[in-house]
Motif scaffolding. Sequence first.
Motif, PDB file in Angstrom:
ATOM      1  N   UNK A  33       0.815  -1.216   0.000  1.00  0.00           N
ATOM      2  CA  UNK A  33       0.000   0.000   0.000  1.00  0.00           C
ATOM      3  C   UNK A  33       0.847   1.264   0.000  1.00  0.00           C
ATOM      4  N   UNK A  34       2.036   1.203   0.640  1.00  0.00           N
ATOM      5  CA  UNK A  34       2.889   2.389   0.686  1.00  0.00           C
ATOM      6  C   UNK A  34       3.268   2.863  -0.708  1.00  0.00           C
ATOM      7  N   UNK A  35       3.575   1.925  -1.599  1.00  0.00           N
ATOM      8  CA  UNK A  35       3.962   2.268  -2.974  1.00  0.00           C
ATOM      9  C   UNK A  35       2.752   2.795  -3.743  1.00  0.00           C
ATOM     10  N   UNK A  37      -0.113   4.138  -2.607  1.00  0.00           N
ATOM     11  CA  UNK A  37      -0.603   5.428  -2.117  1.00  0.00           C
ATOM     12  C   UNK A  37       0.319   6.556  -2.559  1.00  0.00           C
ATOM     13  N   UNK A  38       1.632   6.355  -2.437  1.00  0.00           N
ATOM     14  CA  UNK A  38       2.569   7.400  -2.856  1.00  0.00           C
ATOM     15  C   UNK A  38       2.461   7.658  -4.356  1.00  0.00           C
ATOM     16  N   UNK A  39       2.373   6.597  -5.138  1.00  0.00           N
ATOM     17  CA  UNK A  39       2.258   6.773  -6.588  1.00  0.00           C
ATOM     18  C   UNK A  39       0.974   7.484  -6.970  1.00  0.00           C
ATOM     19  N   UNK A  40      -0.126   7.108  -6.334  1.00  0.00           N
ATOM     20  CA  UNK A  40      -1.408   7.762  -6.633  1.00  0.00           C
ATOM     21  C   UNK A  40      -1.321   9.260  -6.365  1.00  0.00           C
ATOM     22  N   UNK A  41      -0.745   9.623  -5.203  1.00  0.00           N
ATOM     23  CA  UNK A  41      -0.673  11.029  -4.828  1.00  0.00           C
ATOM     24  C   UNK A  41       0.366  11.790  -5.648  1.00  0.00           C
ATOM     25  N   UNK A  42       1.516  11.150  -5.878  1.00  0.00           N
ATOM     26  CA  UNK A  42       2.576  11.811  -6.624  1.00  0.00           C
ATOM     27  C   UNK A  42       2.174  12.126  -8.051  1.00  0.00           C
ATOM     28  N   UNK A  43       1.573  11.174  -8.732  1.00  0.00           N
ATOM     29  CA  UNK A  43       1.147  11.410 -10.118  1.00  0.00           C
ATOM     30  C   UNK A  43      -0.027  12.399 -10.178  1.00  0.00           C
ATOM     31  N   UNK A  44      -0.892  12.362  -9.166  1.00  0.00           N
ATOM     32  CA  UNK A  44      -1.984  13.344  -9.128  1.00  0.00           C
ATOM     33  C   UNK A  44      -1.429  14.754  -8.954  1.00  0.00           C
ATOM     34  N   UNK A  45      -0.410  14.892  -8.112  1.00  0.00           N
ATOM     35  CA  UNK A  45       0.218  16.206  -7.923  1.00  0.00           C
ATOM     36  C   UNK A  45       0.859  16.685  -9.215  1.00  0.00           C
ATOM     37  N   UNK A 189       5.444   9.772   1.321  1.00  0.00           N
ATOM     38  CA  UNK A 189       6.840   9.482   0.969  1.00  0.00           C
ATOM     39  C   UNK A 189       7.656   9.082   2.203  1.00  0.00           C
ATOM     40  N   UNK A 190       7.158   9.391   3.393  1.00  0.00           N
ATOM     41  CA  UNK A 190       7.916   9.114   4.620  1.00  0.00           C
ATOM     42  C   UNK A 190       8.242   7.635   4.809  1.00  0.00           C
ATOM     43  N   UNK A 191       7.317   6.678   4.537  1.00  0.00           N
ATOM     44  CA  UNK A 191       7.645   5.259   4.765  1.00  0.00           C
ATOM     45  C   UNK A 191       8.635   4.672   3.761  1.00  0.00           C
ATOM     46  N   UNK A 192       8.974   5.404   2.695  1.00  0.00           N
ATOM     47  CA  UNK A 192       9.769   4.820   1.621  1.00  0.00           C
ATOM     48  C   UNK A 192      11.155   4.329   2.040  1.00  0.00           C
ATOM     49  N   UNK A 194      11.895   2.649   4.430  1.00  0.00           N
ATOM     50  CA  UNK A 194      11.720   1.315   5.007  1.00  0.00           C
ATOM     51  C   UNK A 194      10.922   0.390   4.078  1.00  0.00           C
ATOM     52  N   UNK A 195      10.773   0.790   2.824  1.00  0.00           N
ATOM     53  CA  UNK A 195       9.996   0.010   1.865  1.00  0.00           C
ATOM     54  C   UNK A 195      10.882  -0.489   0.738  1.00  0.00           C
ATOM     55  N   UNK A 196      10.803  -1.777   0.462  1.00  0.00           N
ATOM     56  CA  UNK A 196      11.519  -2.343  -0.678  1.00  0.00           C
ATOM     57  C   UNK A 196      10.659  -2.171  -1.919  1.00  0.00           C
ATOM     58  N   UNK A 197      11.171  -1.401  -2.873  1.00  0.00           N
ATOM     59  CA  UNK A 197      10.396  -1.093  -4.075  1.00  0.00           C
ATOM     60  C   UNK A 197      10.942  -1.890  -5.256  1.00  0.00           C
ATOM     61  N   UNK A 198      10.091  -2.706  -5.827  1.00  0.00           N
ATOM     62  CA  UNK A 198      10.417  -3.459  -7.037  1.00  0.00           C
ATOM     63  C   UNK A 198       9.170  -3.451  -7.912  1.00  0.00           C
ATOM     64  N   UNK A 199       9.186  -2.622  -8.935  1.00  0.00           N
ATOM     65  CA  UNK A 199       7.988  -2.429  -9.742  1.00  0.00           C
ATOM     66  C   UNK A 199       8.312  -2.575 -11.221  1.00  0.00           C
ATOM     67  N   UNK A 200       7.478  -3.328 -11.932  1.00  0.00           N
ATOM     68  CA  UNK A 200       7.669  -3.516 -13.371  1.00  0.00           C
ATOM     69  C   UNK A 200       7.129  -2.305 -14.129  1.00  0.00           C
ATOM     70  N   UNK A 201       7.558  -2.195 -15.388  1.00  0.00           N
ATOM     71  CA  UNK A 201       7.160  -1.041 -16.195  1.00  0.00           C
ATOM     72  C   UNK A 201       5.648  -0.988 -16.368  1.00  0.00           C
ATOM     73  N   UNK A 202       5.014  -2.146 -16.590  1.00  0.00           N
ATOM     74  CA  UNK A 202       3.559  -2.153 -16.757  1.00  0.00           C
ATOM     75  C   UNK A 202       2.850  -1.701 -15.482  1.00  0.00           C
ATOM     76  N   UNK A 203       3.392  -2.098 -14.324  1.00  0.00           N
ATOM     77  CA  UNK A 203       2.805  -1.674 -13.055  1.00  0.00           C
ATOM     78  C   UNK A 203       2.984  -0.167 -12.851  1.00  0.00           C
TER      79      UNK A 203
END
Length: 286
Positions: A33-35, A37-45, A189-192, A194-203
Motif C-alpha cells: 500500500x505504501x507504494x 498510495x505514494x504513486x497515486x498522490x505523486x502522479x496526481x500532484x 513518501x515518509x515510509x519509503x 523502510x519500503x523495498x520497491x520493485x515495480x515492473x514497467x507495466x505496473x
Amino acid sequence: MIALRGALKVIAAGALFAVMSAGVKVLSASQPSTVIVFGRNGFALLALLPWIGWRGWSAIRTRVLRFHLLRGLAGLTAMYCFFYTIGRLELADAVLLNYTLPLFMPLIAWIWLKEELTRPVIVAVVLGFVGVVFVVKPSGGVIQTAAFIGLAAGVLGALAQVTIRRLTRSEPVTRVVFYFSLVSTVCSAIPFPWTTVSIRFTELLILAGVGFLAALAQILLTAGYASGSAGSVGPFIYSSVVCAGLLDWLFWHHTPDGASVMGTVLICLGGIVVMRASTRNVPVRP
C-alpha cells in the motif's frame, strides 16, 4: 440543463474513480500500500502542476494551513484504509464501504461545527447503517478486519469532507485540492526508506494511470458541483458503486448476493437523503 451537465460530470467522475479503484486492486496483488498510495498522490500532484503554472503561486497562498493539514492527514489515512480494503475484499464492497462517508458527515458536523441534526437525516443515517450490516454480514461472509478498516475509511473520509466544509468558507476548491495532493504526497513518501520497491514497467504505467485518473476525476467532480448544489448532483457519485460492481463482475467474476444488493440499496438511499438534506455545496471525495 445546467444541473444535467453537473450530474453528467459527477457520473463521469464516479466512473473514473471506479476504474482507478480497479487499478489499485490489480496493483495490490504485487505492490504494498505504501507504494500505491505514494504513486497515486505523486502522479496526481504532477497532473495539477500545470494549473499552478497557469494561475501562479499566488493561487496557493493560504492563511488556514492547519485546516489543510488536517484535511490532508485525514484524507491520506482514509486512502490507506481504502486501498488496504480494496486488496482484500471484492471491489464493489470496498468502494461501497468507502462511500459510507456521507452517513458519518452529519455526526461529525454536529459535534464539530454544531450543525443541527434533523429527523430526516437521523432516519437516513440509521437506514444507511442497517445497510452496512447487510453488506458486512455479521453471521459470516464478508465480515473481517478489512470490512472494519473499510468503514474506518468512511469515517476518516467524512472528517476530511467536514474539514473541506470549514475550508470552503475562505478557500477556493482548487486550492483545497492542491494542498491535499501536496500534503498526501509528502506524508506518503515518509515510509519509503523502510519500503523495498520493485515495480515492473507495466505496473508503473498502471500506477501513473491511477494518479492521473484520480486527478481528472477530482476535477470533473469539482466542475459538477460548480454546476449544481450538493443535494442535486451529489447523489450521482454513487454511480461509482455501480461501475465498481460491473468491473468486479467483468474482471474478477464476482456476483453480489441478495444481502449485499439490499445493503447497497440502503446505504445509497441513506447517503442520498443525507446529501439532499445538505444546504452546503461541499464536494464529496471517494
